[in-house]
Scaffold this active site. Structure first.
Site, short mmCIF file in Angstrom:
data_model
loop_
_atom_site.label_atom_id
_atom_site.label_comp_id
_atom_site.label_asym_id
_atom_site.label_seq_id
_atom_site.Cartn_x
_atom_site.Cartn_y
_atom_site.Cartn_z
N THR A 164 1.01 -1.13 0.01
CA THR A 164 0.11 0.15 0.03
C THR A 164 0.96 1.27 0.12
O THR A 164 1.47 1.67 -0.99
CB THR A 164 -0.78 0.00 1.44
N LYS A 203 3.87 -6.88 4.01
CA LYS A 203 3.59 -5.47 3.61
C LYS A 203 3.05 -4.89 5.13
O LYS A 203 2.55 -5.56 5.92
CB LYS A 203 2.58 -5.34 2.62
N THR A 234 -1.94 -3.09 9.72
CA THR A 234 -2.30 -3.35 8.26
C THR A 234 -1.23 -4.24 7.75
O THR A 234 -0.54 -4.05 6.73
CB THR A 234 -2.45 -2.14 7.69
N GLU A 270 5.69 4.21 7.76
CA GLU A 270 5.10 5.56 7.01
C GLU A 270 5.69 6.62 7.44
O GLU A 270 5.73 7.12 8.81
CB GLU A 270 3.66 5.76 7.05
N ASN A 291 -0.47 10.76 6.48
CA ASN A 291 -1.74 10.00 7.03
C ASN A 291 -2.79 11.27 6.96
O ASN A 291 -3.82 10.97 7.47
CB ASN A 291 -1.46 9.49 8.24
N SER A 332 -7.68 10.98 0.26
CA SER A 332 -7.85 11.83 -0.53
C SER A 332 -7.09 11.68 -1.69
O SER A 332 -6.30 10.80 -1.97
CB SER A 332 -8.04 13.20 -0.07
#
Lengths: 386, 386
Positions: free
Chosen positions: B148, B171, B182, B262, B381, B386
């Site tokens: 992702t 992942k 996740t 991230e 994040n 969007s």
């Protein structure tokens, strides 16, 4: 005039040199009586600062004549030297005011680990100045002197038609998740109340106000909320009326703390309704308030309700995750665990944000006040010590 | 070649159109036998995605012939329609491979709430492509298709001199606090092992690896780690040796997940030693890993050890806060609850950061892997949906 609004109190704020900016950093609040009733609640963090360890002893007899507060250093994890600094501070205030050191509450805020000889000297050298600056309109200076990363002082007052008043000042900004927050609060009243009544009223009020702020999930080592009563109005306030007024004042100060939380761009109220118990509502609200992913999404004006559900699913509160409704600023984006109204309808541009979570498991409710996770929060907290 | 390194496995990754970027987004891993032993662990979040609800049933009999995985949508909180999508996906894979749908594990990752007709059509339309693309060197494509916000695929292999091997792909990126992450992980082996042995080995390995990543404190709704054994090596691996190799491989993948979390700029290992119990060590490590203030400080290369102590003081683990030593990258900044070596000696510029916490309360230890809190984390994040 915050803490000097009620009769029977004087206050001051001076520059002791603890802040590198040269701003006000040492405050004193004095109860001139006739009575010196007091109550206090402290951080539930096991890592308690030296002033908390000292003040927990001071409050035991329900009598407090003065509160001395400094910013520019938390005096936490500074060992026995740090505790001696707190003790010496109380003694210095006591000597200057001709009261007992055991009636002097001490509060500190700033960087943990700060409490060396320079720190001690700065405070002790300036205690006389705080005493000579005491005045009936010193509340605002005191409120300014306890600020750390706060951008402005927080003050509130309440007046009863019965003839008594309440005044309060607070500082917050970061490490703001009171269980009981780096929050310092001093509340004064001229109502004629005994320590036991003050204690009941204070615990009742803080439980549903300061204890329900969770700005950044980090509980401070120095949180202290204290309530002092001078009795100078000569009015024995009705306990229920007093507790209601005190609770409203604490909520006012809580919202001021939330509105000035470090780097925040949204004030988020997480309203949990129809919970099986109030505890469940608080647990769910707090879990949601601690989701960095949700808080970053709100910063980005993104109504990412999946992050609400992912957070509440980590709790053991009573609910069926697939029956839950979630509304964001009035738009029910999730109904019974499925997408419902379009996320495009949600307007997250206002600072005030409401996330309503219907657990459909009972009749209890609670609201947790939190903030979004922003670039400014990261910036401010990556540069604080340096 | 990750999951296709062990004999008895084929894999593929194709473009199903779930990702707006047009990247690989649908993966298939098939166990061609001779045996189809399997074990799996899932998120402990009560808010479970539809593929988790499905796969929990599939794993019950310890037999799995295929795992189909998609990125581009979590199919979580998508109601009965979403569950039917998962079921239909398993049926489609089963039909194409001439196996039973009850032997097909399904994994999804992406935005919660995504699982509409378009999502379903994209997957079902492309199941045949995943089957026709299956090959003995398809592991890397499969590893790429499950990404992702990961910046690169995570793969690992281990080989035993006894003649068997293990391959894995993973992942992660965000919502990375497995209790179980996740995180999607598929591990394959050609060792000849039964489901009960696989289950013991997998739980033993994940408990001290994936379960000790806490990148951002957010537990996912879709985490799945599955281990498939084909027996194709014909070697009945020694359970102890296999579990050790599996644990090392899981730790390798865990560190790859941490290294690509991230927005992170530091990989922080929180090593808690001399705890009264392993549970205490984990509780303390996890509490520290969840301090946004500490994580922001590390981002700013600020050795703010007071934030370590403030965080651990919120736990109920056995220790005396005023006896604790804290070292950061080898410098003991706090000894017995007081400042010790100068914070100026701490070099936090390397990405690898170690915070060593000595609780002085026993002989147990645990290490939690986390990351710093950065501008990039907030950016990524706040803009994900969007």
């Amino acid at each position: 005039m915050s803490v000097t609004r009620p009769a029977g109190f004087t206050a001051s704020g001076v520059v002791a040199g603890l802040k590198s900016t040269g701003a006000l950093d040492l405050a004193l609040v004095v109860n001139t009586g006739p009575r010196t009733s007091a109550a206090a609640v402290f951080t539930s963090n096991r890592a308690k600062a030296n002033p908390v360890l000292w003040s927990e002893q001071v409050i035991r007899d329900g009598a407090v004549s003065a509160v001395i507060l400094n910013s520019g250093g938390a005096n936490c994890f500074t060992g026995s030297f740090g505790f001696q600094t707190t003790h010496a501070t109380a003694e210095a205030v006591a000597a200057a005011l001709e009261i007992s050191a055991s009636d002097v509450l001490v509060c500190s805020t700033g960087l943990i680990g700060t409490g060396d000889q320079t720190f001690r000297d700065a405070i002790l050298d300036h205690v006389p100045a705080t005493v000579s600056a005491l005045s009936r309109d010193g509340g605002p200076d005191a409120a300014a002197a306890i600020m750390t990363t706060d951008t402005h002082p927080k003050q509130a007052v309440a007046e009863s038609p019965a003839g008594w008043s309440i005044g309060g000042m607070a500082k917050g900004a970061g490490m703001l998740a009171p269980g009981l927050a780096t929050m310092l609060v001093v509340i004064t009243t001229d109502a004629d109340l005994d320590p036991a009544t003050l204690d009941r009223a204070l615990r009742s009020a803080t439980r549903v106000t300061f204890d329900r702020i969770d700005s950044d999930g980090c509980m401070s080592t120095n949180d202290t909320v204290t309530l002092l009563a001078s009795g100078a109005s000569g009015v024995a306030a009705d306990e229920t009326e007093f507790t209601e007024a005190l609770t409203a004042l604490c909520l006012d100060l809580s919202r001021q703390l939330q509105a000035d939380a470090e780097g925040a761009s949204h004030d988020i109220a997480i309203e949990v309704v129809n919970a099986a118990s109030e505890d469940d509502a608080v647990v769910v609200g707090r879990a949601v308030s601690r989701s960095n992913l949700l808080k970053a999404a709100i910063f980005g004006n993104d109504p990412n309700w999946g992050r609400v559900l992912a957070a509440l699913g980590t709790t053991d509160a009573v609910f069926d995750p697939y029956e839950i409704d979630v509304s964001m600023n009035g738009v029910m984006v999730c109904r019974r665990g499925e997408p419902f109204e379009s996320r495009d309808l949600v307007d997250l541009t206002p600072r005030a944000t409401t996330i309503l979570i219907d657990l459909k498991s009972g009749a209890s409710a609670a609201t947790i006040l939190t903030n979004d996770l922003t670039h400014d929060y990261v910036h401010e907290n990556s540069a604080y010590a340096s």
